[in-house]
Every structure is written in structure tokens, then in C-alpha cells.
Design an enzyme around this catalytic site. Sequence first.
Site, PDB file in Angstrom:
ATOM      1  N   ASP A 274       0.900  -1.234  -0.087  1.00  8.32           N
ATOM      2  CA  ASP A 274       0.069   0.026  -0.095  1.00  8.32           C
ATOM      3  C   ASP A 274       0.976   1.265  -0.004  1.00  8.32           C
ATOM      4  O   ASP A 274       1.392   1.444   0.909  1.00  8.32           O
ATOM      5  CB  ASP A 274      -0.757  -0.112   1.098  1.00  8.32           C
ATOM      6  CG  ASP A 274      -0.473  -0.610   2.489  1.00  8.32           C
ATOM      7  OD1 ASP A 274       0.840  -1.060   2.442  1.00  8.32           O
ATOM      8  OD2 ASP A 274      -1.067  -0.156   3.483  1.00  8.32           O
ATOM      9  N   GLU A 458      12.032   1.123   8.265  1.00  6.78           N
ATOM     10  CA  GLU A 458      11.072   0.325   7.516  1.00  6.78           C
ATOM     11  C   GLU A 458      11.321   0.058   6.162  1.00  6.78           C
ATOM     12  O   GLU A 458      11.022  -1.159   5.628  1.00  6.78           O
ATOM     13  CB  GLU A 458       9.576   1.094   7.791  1.00  6.78           C
ATOM     14  CG  GLU A 458       8.638   0.232   6.939  1.00  6.78           C
ATOM     15  CD  GLU A 458       7.164   1.209   6.895  1.00  6.78           C
ATOM     16  OE1 GLU A 458       6.116   0.623   6.744  1.00  6.78           O
ATOM     17  OE2 GLU A 458       7.063   2.524   6.773  1.00  6.78           O
TER      18      GLU A 458
END
Length: 493
Positions: A274, A458
Site C-alpha cells: 500500500d 522500515e
Amino acid sequence: MSNQLYINEIQSLFDAVQRSEIFEDQKMMTDAVPLFPIAKINEDYEQSKNTEGFNLKDFVMTHFDFLGAKVSVHREEQLPIGEHIEKLWDELTRTAYEEKGTLLKLPKPYIVPGGRFNEFFYWDSYFIMLGLQVSGRIEMMKNIIENCSYLILNVGFVPNASRTHFLSRSQPPYFSLMLDLLFETTQDEGIYTKYHETLEKEYAFWMNGEEWLENGSSVKRVVKTTNGDILNRYYDAENAPRPESYLIDIEDHETTSGDEFYRNIRSACESGWDFSSRWFADGENIQTIETLNLAQVDLSCLLWHLEMTLAKSSALQNLSEKNNYFSERAASRRQMINTYFWDGNTNNYKDYHTKKNTNTPSEHIAALYPLFLGIADQEQAEAVAKAIAEKFLYQGGLVTTTKNSGQQWDLPNAWAPYQWLGFKAMKNYGFDELAEKIKNNWCSNVERVYKNTGKLMEKYNALDTETIAGGGEYPNQDGFGWTNGVYLQLQQN
């Protein structure tokens, strides 16, 4: 508090909070824990919202607890990266023995990714387990599997993450691969039979509705092609703005047409990507998102592995009928993967557009899955390896697509899961030199950023290794579960 009710029950207040942007991150409000019964909070809000001097943020802060909403791990002294990760396992460990706000209860402790992600995430947990294996934390590996099993048996699937508003979708089905990882660690075949019911139930979730399909139709996560073959797609049961990205979705929807925009957005979230140009009809704009029209190569490969694992666990229990059934399904799916996802024009694996009956133009790193799981033949593997070396591998690791759209799952970002998939995929087919390059390029990027910031991120910028990765709906997060796991595992190999 029963499933899915918490945010719906405060809909008027929730809508006001998200639209007014009193928090920089829309996830803050979804993670809030009510300090009073919901009925009382709603009553207080209705009575006070129109009074003079009413301050929405003050109201929210006095009616909800935001403890633990964000965890950033930073130390005064910088430890060697391996020691830092060992300490992070403990700092990223959580328990949820009871439901709080939107947080689902789980029977065992677990590891959260870090930063704004303070709950149990499904596919992240597999890559976290890679590091736990290296760290010798076998008990935590078992905990993660136990939590997944608990969710599958009680909810019917592993939600995207362990919050009530994720109960409409899952994430890439890695449970069977988690069992492989634990078996590799313990050599105990009994885990396959122990979780046989769980495996069957997860499979039933992904295949739900297939018996009702006509050729050229789809239902939930199952698609039947015009030729009568069964494929799968990512899907979400809800067609509404995501609570955790509420205002973003509403604003994006204003500039698009189509009844299923929200569901297409949510379905892309089930993939874990996403967002990415991979999902966009025009390859550029989120307004053209069409996740539901695609059958995805990664999902089919993971379901092939699930079928193979079910065949194995059936054989271990002498369930010959089930063994035959799942073996046949796996053999059939293997054929479908090469029929529908192999694009002979570009010699690479791509998603399949079920409405246009052709491969999508997007070139993306999910093409690694047939190699990661040993489904591709040597000739196909050579073609994919060539594309990886020429189009995806940069100084800082493997990028996810060849297109820079500003979305976080596009160039120039390098994400931990695909460095592991790339390394293993190349090793599986004897491309050792390329595997080493993938490993070294990404690990040195991780080490450089750690040296400069004291953090594990991340995602990383693979092209410009002087900067930190960007793009997406929120700032780059640190912690970070799957980066820690993949880094440790790559260093071990």
C-alpha cells in the site's frame, strides 16, 4: 467490545477528529483506548460539541488514552548493529491478553514492527521470525505461530493486523511458511499435524466461494478465468474509507469515479503493497486503482505452498484422500502459475488482468515468488535473474518496481522482505554471485543508515544511498521488525 463496533460506535466523533486533522497521523485515533463507556463518550460529545469554547482535541485527550501509540527506539550510545537488534526484540515485544479499544486479544506475546505500528502484523511476522531464528528465540517463533493459529481458528483468517478495523482483510498468507521455518529450526514434523486444522481453515478462507463461480467471474478472493481455471486475488470485505487513513481515502475518492474505489484501496492493503503503480490502470495515479481486476502472482504462489503443506500434513496423518486432493490442487495451480503469470513477451512473471485476459504491464519484484518457492523452471529463472540484475538491483538493494510514482512500494524504495526473497530465489537456482550482491548492497545500506541515525528503518532508498527512503501516506518508520529479521538472516547466510 465486539468486533468492528468500536469505531462505528463513535462514528460521529471519529469523523470529526479525522476530518479536523487534530493528529498528524490518522492512525492515532484508531489506536486510542476509551477511558469511559462508549455511550457516555458519545453523550458527552453530543452535549458539548456545539457549546462555546469547545475544543475537540481537549475533548479527545480527556476521553481516550493514547499510551503506547508510538514507540521510537533510540539510544545515547550506539551499539554494534547486531547487539542493537538483540535489545530491540525485547523492546518490540508486546502482550494483549485482553481487548483494549480496537486492539484484539492474543494468547501469546508477539513482536510489533515499531514506530506507528504497535500491533501484531501478519506477513511482517514471518520476516521477524527469520531474525528470531538467528537469535535463538524459538519460544517467540512458536508464539507467533500460536497467535496466527488462534486468529485463524477464531476469526477465520489472520487479519492484516490485530485491530478490529482490520477484520475485513488478511495479508499475504505466510502461515505455512512460518511452519516450515519452525520445522527448519526444530526438525519437529509434528508441527504440521498440530496445525493441520488451522491450515485447512486458512485455505478455506482464501478459496471461499469458488464452487459458485461461472467462467469469467469472481467472488471475494477467488477468480474463475474465461477458460474455467481458478486463480486468486486480494480482496477486502468492506467498501468504505480505511479508518487508519480516513481523510486520505475520502480526498482521493473525490477525484475518482467508480463504485469500488475504497474496496480497491483496501484490497491493495491486503497485499501489503500500500501503495504501488502495480495496482494502477494508468501506472501513475491512485485514482485509477484496480486491484480487484487482477490475479496476483505472489498470492497464487503462496497458496500453492499452502496446498503443498496441506498435502504434506495429510500424508503425515495417513489421510490419503486429502493428500491426493491437495497434491492435485497444488499440481494444477503450479500449471496455472506458468500459464497465466508468465509473460512470454517480456520473459518475466507478471500479474494477470482478469477482465482483459492478459498480463499487466507493471514490472515488479513479486516476480521473485515462483523462484523463491521453486515453481519456475531453470530457463524461466535465468530470464527473471537477468531482469533482476538489469532493472531491479541498485547500490542500496532491490527496488519493488521499475516506476517512480511517489508511492512507497515503487522505485526507489528497497523493502526488507524482497531482499530475502531475492537472495533465496537466486540461491535456489544457482545464481550465487547475484544473491551475494543483493545481500551486500542492501545490508551495507542498512549499516550506513544505522551508523548515521542509530536506527533501523522500515524501508530504504536503493538509488540514493545518501538519503532515507520516502513516499507513502506516513513518514518512514523506525524499529523495525522485518528489517531486523532479514538483516540478521542475511548476515547468517
